[in-house]
Design an enzyme around this catalytic site. Structure first.
Site, PDB file in Angstrom:
ATOM      1  N   THR A   1      35.920  48.096  40.942  1.00  0.00           N
ATOM      2  CA  THR A   1      35.284  46.858  40.477  1.00  0.00           C
ATOM      3  C   THR A   1      33.962  46.715  41.207  1.00  0.00           C
ATOM      4  OG1 THR A   1      37.252  45.595  39.938  1.00  0.00           O
ATOM      5  CG2 THR A   1      35.440  44.328  40.783  1.00  0.00           C
TER       6      THR A   1
ATOM      7  N   VAL B   1      44.621  38.620  33.062  1.00  0.00           N
ATOM      8  CA  VAL B   1      43.316  38.302  33.630  1.00  0.00           C
ATOM      9  C   VAL B   1      43.450  38.386  35.141  1.00  0.00           C
ATOM     10  CG1 VAL B   1      41.555  36.500  33.895  1.00  0.00           C
ATOM     11  CG2 VAL B   1      42.696  36.817  31.685  1.00  0.00           C
ATOM     12  N   GLY B   2      42.533  39.098  35.790  1.00  0.00           N
ATOM     13  CA  GLY B   2      42.594  39.263  37.249  1.00  0.00           C
ATOM     14  C   GLY B   2      41.814  38.192  37.978  1.00  0.00           C
ATOM     15  N   ASP B   3      41.484  38.495  39.211  1.00  0.00           N
ATOM     16  CA  ASP B   3      40.762  37.521  40.053  1.00  0.00           C
ATOM     17  C   ASP B   3      39.280  37.424  39.700  1.00  0.00           C
ATOM     18  OD1 ASP B   3      40.565  40.252  41.014  1.00  0.00           O
ATOM     19  OD2 ASP B   3      39.480  39.446  42.733  1.00  0.00           O
TER      20      ASP B   3
ATOM     21  N   THR C   1      37.505  42.576  45.866  1.00  0.00           N
ATOM     22  CA  THR C   1      37.957  43.666  45.015  1.00  0.00           C
ATOM     23  C   THR C   1      39.389  43.992  45.416  1.00  0.00           C
ATOM     24  OG1 THR C   1      37.541  45.941  44.299  1.00  0.00           O
ATOM     25  CG2 THR C   1      36.972  45.426  46.569  1.00  0.00           C
ATOM     26  N   GLY C   2      40.069  44.702  44.549  1.00  0.00           N
ATOM     27  CA  GLY C   2      41.449  45.041  44.868  1.00  0.00           C
ATOM     28  C   GLY C   2      42.382  44.440  43.849  1.00  0.00           C
ATOM     29  N   LEU C   3      43.623  44.328  44.233  1.00  0.00           N
ATOM     30  CA  LEU C   3      44.631  43.817  43.314  1.00  0.00           C
ATOM     31  C   LEU C   3      44.418  42.314  43.107  1.00  0.00           C
ATOM     32  CD1 LEU C   3      46.981  45.035  41.787  1.00  0.00           C
ATOM     33  CD2 LEU C   3      48.458  44.398  43.691  1.00  0.00           C
ATOM     34  N   GLY C   4      43.972  41.962  41.901  1.00  0.00           N
ATOM     35  CA  GLY C   4      43.558  40.587  41.630  1.00  0.00           C
ATOM     36  C   GLY C   4      44.634  39.554  41.887  1.00  0.00           C
TER      37      GLY C   4
HETATM   38  N1  ASP Z   1      40.129  42.863  41.240  1.00  0.00           N
HETATM   39  C1  ASP Z   1      40.218  43.553  39.987  1.00  0.00           C
HETATM   40  C2  ASP Z   1      41.337  42.984  39.184  1.00  0.00           C
HETATM   41  O1  ASP Z   1      42.417  42.780  39.716  1.00  0.00           O
HETATM   42  C3  ASP Z   1      40.411  45.023  40.108  1.00  0.00           C
HETATM   43  C4  ASP Z   1      39.586  45.758  41.141  1.00  0.00           C
HETATM   44  O2  ASP Z   1      38.988  45.156  42.008  1.00  0.00           O
HETATM   45  O3  ASP Z   1      39.532  46.993  41.085  1.00  0.00           O
HETATM   46  O4  ASP Z   1      41.176  42.776  38.014  1.00  0.00           O
END
Ligand code: ASP
Length: 254
Positions: A121, A150-152, A172-175
């Protein structure tokens, strides 16, 4: 960055469970606290521009799906967001792993799979000469996400935040983790009293403790100090100031 297929944003976005692209993006102005976001776009080349249209041209903060696409096209944005071969390969591989793991057991396994195939991201923060802060982000989300997830990234406070009185941050990361901690707003609140590097480290420590590994953040405070912290294996970042230009790839865990 959305036009560079290397990143999980715009062209090059990760694919959902059905192998389709659904992108999210947001932008926030720290001077006015106005924000704009879009979610679940399937065919807009630059989702961040669509987010900007929501901020500048509407009274709303978040618009999702087809109506958001129609709004973007009506305001002159181009269609786009094609799947790239690298993402299709990653999607196939993840799908095969999911099938194997599903036989063994549910959610924890799926989470580790998301962590492995997530990534890239893009987020950006800026401070201008007048002390105005801004934040933006754009993502294809996580590979194998359920359609409609929908993520973060388009959630103000979770994926990003900017306030001239505190700071700017984007995650970034797991939303799902970032949303549960409202992590970008939390980082900005810390920057009222702490410099950006310390705030970044503090929220990642909090994330590790409360929800485990899987998050990264960049922060920028009113004095122009910046922070980068993550409990994922990698986080690539770059900075440019009047005097410094620096970039770091594959930052190690901290
Ligand atoms: N944060 C993003 C989501 O969860 C993914 C990512 O950062 O790679 O949609």
């Amino acid at each position: 960055m959305e036009n560079n297929p290397l990143f999980n944003a715009g062209t090059g976005s990760a694919l959902n469970l059905l192998g389709r692209i659904e992108t999210d993006a947001a932008i926030m102005d720290g001077r006015t606290l106005r924000g704009g976001a879009v979610a679940l776009l399937t065919g807009i080349r630059n989702p961040i521009k669509a987010a900007r249209i929501v901020m500048d041209e509407t009274e709303h903060v978040l618009i999702a799906g087809r109506p958001a696409e129609r709004l973007a096209l009506a305001n002159g944005l181009q269609k786009g967001n094609r799947r790239v071969p690298r993402r299709v390969r990653a999607w196939r591989e993840a799908l095969n792993q999911l099938k194997t793991k599903k036989r063994k057991g549910p959610s924890e396994k799926t989470l580790s799979l998301f962590l492995k195939h997530r990534g890239d991201t893009v987020g950006a923060l800026a401070l201008d000469a007048r002390g105005n802060l801004a934040a933006g982000d754009s993502t294809g989300g996580v590979t194998l996400k359920l359609p409609g997830r929908v993520g973060d990234s388009p959630i103000i406070g979770a994926g990003l935040y900017a306030d001239n009185n505190s700071g700017a941050a984007t995650a970034t990361g797991l939303g799902e983790q970032a949303m549960r901690l409202v992590i970008s707003k939390t980082a900005c609140d810390l920057m009222r009293l702490q410099p950006a590097p310390k705030a970044a480290r503090a929220v990642i420590r909090l994330a590790t403790k409360k929800v485990g590994n899987g998050t990264g953040i960049i922060t920028l405070d009113r004095a122009g100090r910046f922070g980068v912290a993550h409990n994922t294996r990698h986080l690539c970042w770059a900075v440019r100031t009047m005097s410094v230009s620096n970039q770091q790839m594959n930052g190690t865990r901290n």
